[in-house]
Design a protein around this motif. Structure first.
Motif, PDB file in Angstrom:
ATOM      1  N   ALA A  58       8.671   1.736   9.342  1.00 37.53           N
ATOM      2  CA  ALA A  58       8.939   2.714  10.610  1.00 37.53           C
ATOM      3  C   ALA A  58       7.534   2.994  11.595  1.00 37.53           C
ATOM      4  N   GLU A  59       6.706   3.467  11.440  1.00 34.70           N
ATOM      5  CA  GLU A  59       5.541   4.106  11.639  1.00 34.70           C
ATOM      6  C   GLU A  59       4.739   3.193  11.866  1.00 34.70           C
ATOM      7  N   THR A  60       4.713   2.097  11.308  1.00 39.35           N
ATOM      8  CA  THR A  60       3.640   0.676  11.747  1.00 39.35           C
ATOM      9  C   THR A  60       4.506  -0.089  12.381  1.00 39.35           C
ATOM     10  N   GLY A  61       5.940   0.465  12.593  1.00 36.07           N
ATOM     11  CA  GLY A  61       6.377  -0.510  13.705  1.00 36.07           C
ATOM     12  C   GLY A  61       7.104  -2.386  13.477  1.00 36.07           C
ATOM     13  N   ALA A  62       6.717  -2.679  11.772  1.00 31.78           N
ATOM     14  CA  ALA A  62       7.309  -4.026  10.785  1.00 31.78           C
ATOM     15  C   ALA A  62       8.612  -4.095  10.952  1.00 31.78           C
ATOM     16  N   GLU A  63       8.822  -5.161  10.524  1.00 36.11           N
ATOM     17  CA  GLU A  63      10.333  -5.040  11.159  1.00 36.11           C
ATOM     18  C   GLU A  63      10.549  -5.909   9.798  1.00 36.11           C
ATOM     19  N   ILE A  64      10.963  -5.730   8.503  1.00 36.69           N
ATOM     20  CA  ILE A  64      10.759  -5.932   6.916  1.00 36.69           C
ATOM     21  C   ILE A  64      12.013  -5.749   6.455  1.00 36.69           C
ATOM     22  N   ARG A  77       1.920  -5.397   7.761  1.00 34.96           N
ATOM     23  CA  ARG A  77       1.077  -5.339   9.725  1.00 34.96           C
ATOM     24  C   ARG A  77       0.308  -4.271   9.237  1.00 34.96           C
ATOM     25  N   ILE A  78      -0.120  -3.522   8.289  1.00 36.16           N
ATOM     26  CA  ILE A  78      -1.112  -2.729   8.327  1.00 36.16           C
ATOM     27  C   ILE A  78      -2.726  -3.309   8.101  1.00 36.16           C
ATOM     28  N   GLU A  79      -3.327  -3.175   9.513  1.00 39.03           N
ATOM     29  CA  GLU A  79      -4.831  -3.385   9.358  1.00 39.03           C
ATOM     30  C   GLU A  79      -6.074  -3.054   8.449  1.00 39.03           C
ATOM     31  N   CYS A 127      -1.912  13.236  -0.727  1.00 42.64           N
ATOM     32  CA  CYS A 127      -2.532  11.853   0.311  1.00 42.64           C
ATOM     33  C   CYS A 127      -2.148  12.908   1.569  1.00 42.64           C
ATOM     34  N   ASP A 128      -2.759  13.225   2.324  1.00 43.65           N
ATOM     35  CA  ASP A 128      -1.928  14.203   3.612  1.00 43.65           C
ATOM     36  C   ASP A 128      -1.841  13.390   4.394  1.00 43.65           C
ATOM     37  N   GLY A 129      -2.201  11.906   4.355  1.00 45.43           N
ATOM     38  CA  GLY A 129      -1.890  11.456   5.408  1.00 45.43           C
ATOM     39  C   GLY A 129      -0.586  10.382   5.557  1.00 45.43           C
ATOM     40  N   PRO A 130      -0.198   9.917   6.729  1.00 43.01           N
ATOM     41  CA  PRO A 130       1.244   9.398   7.094  1.00 43.01           C
ATOM     42  C   PRO A 130       2.052   8.940   6.087  1.00 43.01           C
ATOM     43  N   ALA A 131       3.226   7.796   5.748  1.00 44.54           N
ATOM     44  CA  ALA A 131       3.796   7.288   4.824  1.00 44.54           C
ATOM     45  C   ALA A 131       2.792   5.839   4.239  1.00 44.54           C
ATOM     46  N   ALA A 132       2.548   5.284   5.447  1.00 46.60           N
ATOM     47  CA  ALA A 132       1.679   4.132   5.127  1.00 46.60           C
ATOM     48  C   ALA A 132       0.502   4.727   4.550  1.00 46.60           C
ATOM     49  N   ASP A 188      -3.788  -5.287  -0.364  1.00 49.79           N
ATOM     50  CA  ASP A 188      -3.295  -6.779   0.481  1.00 49.79           C
ATOM     51  C   ASP A 188      -1.783  -6.581   0.863  1.00 49.79           C
ATOM     52  N   TYR A 189      -1.453  -6.862  -0.524  1.00 51.62           N
ATOM     53  CA  TYR A 189       0.137  -7.429  -0.289  1.00 51.62           C
ATOM     54  C   TYR A 189       1.170  -6.675   0.873  1.00 51.62           C
ATOM     55  N   LEU A 190       0.464  -5.159   0.829  1.00 57.91           N
ATOM     56  CA  LEU A 190       1.267  -4.402   1.153  1.00 57.91           C
ATOM     57  C   LEU A 190       0.790  -4.129   2.559  1.00 57.91           C
ATOM     58  N   ARG A 191       0.235  -4.445   2.531  1.00 62.71           N
ATOM     59  CA  ARG A 191      -0.605  -3.891   4.525  1.00 62.71           C
ATOM     60  C   ARG A 191      -0.234  -5.702   5.319  1.00 62.71           C
ATOM     61  N   ARG A 192       0.230  -6.925   4.328  1.00 61.32           N
ATOM     62  CA  ARG A 192       0.033  -8.168   4.456  1.00 61.32           C
ATOM     63  C   ARG A 192       1.602  -7.953   5.134  1.00 61.32           C
TER      64      ARG A 192
END
Length: 221
Positions: free
Chosen positions: A168-174, A219-221, A102-107, A212-216
């Motif tokens: 860190a990419e999405t800015g989610a505080e988890i 905070r990934i759209e 996968c060449d994309g970012p960590a998300a 769905d769990y990971l997106r939720r």
């Protein structure tokens, strides 16, 4: 998952492990023989379970003698531990290859992980049935349980690092560890459920639930 994949696991009958390339050096011969016993144990576990797996069934599947097995393993427990490590390692490597592809970012890498867990080569009939037997064995065999705990610590740590990078990419505080543990619990439960009765859900549904769990959580759209 196709209709063919949803049928009962099709585990081949035990037959001797075949040699892909002829080992030449002493080290290569030792590694080949040891691996043949480990793979023979996995095939026996998949076909016969722990209770039906004996030194004889392992040797039959490996195409080797009981005496030769004794040169590489002191007991059946030693083989069970090696089989778990080999199985876990093989699945981890196949998942990591998918993440690396996968060449994309960590998300994006994180969201590709469920598909890697529920597709070949990780989610093969042999892996499913052998893992079921070894998971059950962790309840009663202290050595297999200790090995499983060590392997899972590494799995949790790797998943936590990927979750933290995605957050860190999405800015989610988890709490990255809590999210990683939740994902592993969910994916393991679905992996187990599909391995036992795959007429209840499909692999695509399992992948979707994990994503769905990971997106939720992230905070990934």
């Amino acid at each position: 998952m196709t209709a063919a994949q949803q049928q009962e696991p099709n585990v081949p009958e035990i037959s001797p492990t075949r040699q892909a390339t002829r080992p030449r050096t002493h080290a290569e011969i030792n590694e080949f023989r040891r691996k043949s016993f480990v793979e023979g144990a996995l095939r026996s576990l998949a076909e016969k379970g722990v209770s039906g797996t004996t030194v004889s069934t392992i040797c039959k599947a490996a195409g080797s003698s009981r005496g030769l097995l004794g040169h590489y393993f002191q007991s059946k427990d030693d083989v069970m531990v090696a089989a778990l490590e080999h199985l876990f390692g093989g699945i981890s490597e196949s998942v990591q290859r998918a993440l690396d592809a996968c060449d994309g970012p960590a998300a994006d890498k994180l969201l590709s992980m469920p598909a890697a867990l529920f597709a070949a080569p990780a989610f093969s009939d042999l892996n499913r049935t052998a893992f079921l037997a070894l998971w059950h064995e962790t309840r009663f065999n202290p050595r297999v349980r200790a090995a499983n705990r060590q392997l899972y610590r590494g799995y949790i740590a790797r998943t936590e690092r990927l979750v933290a990078a995605a957050a860190a990419e999405t800015g989610a505080e988890i709490d990255a560890r809590q999210v990683a543990l939740g994902f592993i619990a969910l994916s393991d439960g679905l992996w187990l459920g599909l391995s036992i009765h795959d007429d209840v859900m499909t692999g695509e549904q399992a992948i979707g639930m994990c994503r769905d769990y990971l997106r939720r959580e992230l905070r990934i759209e």
